[in-house]
Write a protein that holds these residues in place. Sequence first.
Motif, PDB file in Angstrom:
ATOM      1  N   VAL A   1      18.766  52.575 -11.611  1.00 55.67           N
ATOM      2  CA  VAL A   1      17.541  51.772 -11.556  1.00 55.67           C
ATOM      3  C   VAL A   1      17.762  50.406 -10.916  1.00 55.67           C
ATOM      4  O   VAL A   1      16.792  49.725 -10.579  1.00 55.67           O
ATOM      5  CB  VAL A   1      16.899  51.608 -12.949  1.00 55.67           C
ATOM      6  CG1 VAL A   1      16.422  52.952 -13.472  1.00 55.67           C
ATOM      7  CG2 VAL A   1      17.854  50.949 -13.927  1.00 55.67           C
ATOM      8  N   SER A   2      18.989  49.996 -10.729  1.00 53.19           N
ATOM      9  CA  SER A   2      19.273  48.716 -10.072  1.00 53.19           C
ATOM     10  C   SER A   2      19.298  48.927  -8.563  1.00 53.19           C
ATOM     11  O   SER A   2      20.316  48.776  -7.894  1.00 53.19           O
ATOM     12  CB  SER A   2      20.590  48.129 -10.575  1.00 53.19           C
ATOM     13  OG  SER A   2      21.642  49.067 -10.430  1.00 53.19           O
ATOM     14  N   VAL A   3      18.132  49.300  -8.046  1.00 56.24           N
ATOM     15  CA  VAL A   3      17.965  49.602  -6.628  1.00 56.24           C
ATOM     16  C   VAL A   3      16.740  48.862  -6.083  1.00 56.24           C
ATOM     17  O   VAL A   3      15.836  48.502  -6.831  1.00 56.24           O
ATOM     18  CB  VAL A   3      17.787  51.117  -6.375  1.00 56.24           C
ATOM     19  CG1 VAL A   3      19.046  51.878  -6.740  1.00 56.24           C
ATOM     20  CG2 VAL A   3      16.587  51.660  -7.128  1.00 56.24           C
ATOM     21  N   ARG A   4      16.726  48.677  -4.780  1.00 53.59           N
ATOM     22  CA  ARG A   4      15.565  48.102  -4.098  1.00 53.59           C
ATOM     23  C   ARG A   4      14.487  49.176  -4.007  1.00 53.59           C
ATOM     24  O   ARG A   4      14.780  50.369  -4.017  1.00 53.59           O
ATOM     25  CB  ARG A   4      15.985  47.654  -2.698  1.00 53.59           C
ATOM     26  CG  ARG A   4      14.878  47.019  -1.889  1.00 53.59           C
ATOM     27  CD  ARG A   4      15.373  46.671  -0.487  1.00 53.59           C
ATOM     28  NE  ARG A   4      14.297  46.153   0.315  1.00 53.59           N
ATOM     29  CZ  ARG A   4      14.105  44.859   0.555  1.00 53.59           C
ATOM     30  NH1 ARG A   4      14.939  43.961   0.073  1.00 53.59           N
ATOM     31  NH2 ARG A   4      13.084  44.464   1.296  1.00 53.59           N
ATOM     32  N   THR A   5      13.230  48.773  -3.918  1.00 55.19           N
ATOM     33  CA  THR A   5      12.156  49.720  -3.674  1.00 55.19           C
ATOM     34  C   THR A   5      12.555  50.574  -2.471  1.00 55.19           C
ATOM     35  O   THR A   5      12.977  50.048  -1.450  1.00 55.19           O
ATOM     36  CB  THR A   5      10.829  48.974  -3.385  1.00 55.19           C
ATOM     37  OG1 THR A   5      10.522  48.152  -4.515  1.00 55.19           O
ATOM     38  CG2 THR A   5       9.704  49.943  -3.116  1.00 55.19           C
ATOM     39  N   GLY A   6      12.460  51.876  -2.581  1.00 48.96           N
ATOM     40  CA  GLY A   6      12.913  52.781  -1.531  1.00 48.96           C
ATOM     41  C   GLY A   6      14.299  53.325  -1.804  1.00 48.96           C
ATOM     42  O   GLY A   6      14.868  54.049  -1.001  1.00 48.96           O
ATOM     43  N   ASP A   7      14.890  52.974  -2.952  1.00 55.80           N
ATOM     44  CA  ASP A   7      16.160  53.501  -3.441  1.00 55.80           C
ATOM     45  C   ASP A   7      17.396  52.980  -2.718  1.00 55.80           C
ATOM     46  O   ASP A   7      18.456  53.583  -2.795  1.00 55.80           O
ATOM     47  CB  ASP A   7      16.139  55.034  -3.433  1.00 55.80           C
ATOM     48  CG  ASP A   7      16.818  55.619  -4.654  1.00 55.80           C
ATOM     49  OD1 ASP A   7      16.890  54.928  -5.681  1.00 55.80           O
ATOM     50  OD2 ASP A   7      17.293  56.765  -4.573  1.00 55.80           O
ATOM     51  N   LEU A   8      17.312  51.848  -2.014  1.00 58.03           N
ATOM     52  CA  LEU A   8      18.483  51.241  -1.387  1.00 58.03           C
ATOM     53  C   LEU A   8      19.365  50.640  -2.476  1.00 58.03           C
ATOM     54  O   LEU A   8      18.887  49.903  -3.339  1.00 58.03           O
ATOM     55  CB  LEU A   8      18.055  50.143  -0.407  1.00 58.03           C
ATOM     56  CG  LEU A   8      19.170  49.341   0.243  1.00 58.03           C
ATOM     57  CD1 LEU A   8      19.932  50.219   1.239  1.00 58.03           C
ATOM     58  CD2 LEU A   8      18.608  48.113   0.931  1.00 58.03           C
TER      59      LEU A   8
END
Length: 182
Positions: A47-54
């Motif tokens: 869950v510690s990702v940028r919007t868009g799963d980066l």
Amino acid sequence: MEWRNRHKCRGSVCDFVSDTDNLVNNDSNERRDAFIHDRQTGTTKRVSVRTGDLQSDGDSFSPSISGDGRYVAFKSKASNLVDNDTNGTGWAGRDVFIHDRETGATERVSVDANGTQANHESRHASISADGRTILFGSLATNLVDGGAAVADTGVIVRPVRVRGGSVLVGAGNKGRRARGGG
């Protein structure tokens, strides 16, 4: 697997932090990441990702999940989870974020009423059971009226409103300080 904090569960959803790279596909950032594990479905999601799963470029810590497991608040030293995150990646640059597991959106919570980033570290995020409020501490002097560092005066209470699948953070609420009672 290395656990950086004890995991917490709400219902069938548990949160934890790990620097292991084999919990999800394409985890190559060599950083501590925040995860959610659904014991009912057996799935684990970073869950510690940028919007868009980066994936993030900095360590993330201390996830806190809403009652239904949809929203996860966490702190991170990453500078790439949102646009214009220029307050650093060290201690002073730690920000608080919220991730919506349903939409995949990640937003920074440690901002002032106008969306200006904190000028120092924010930490200790805790999200309410309904996912509408996040409490966090900060050493920043620009998040609340009066310019006091929150560490000296209490915690910040930041309402989070959900509209049309997007997470809007603290628009127009002036980041009010919580007042301690006796």
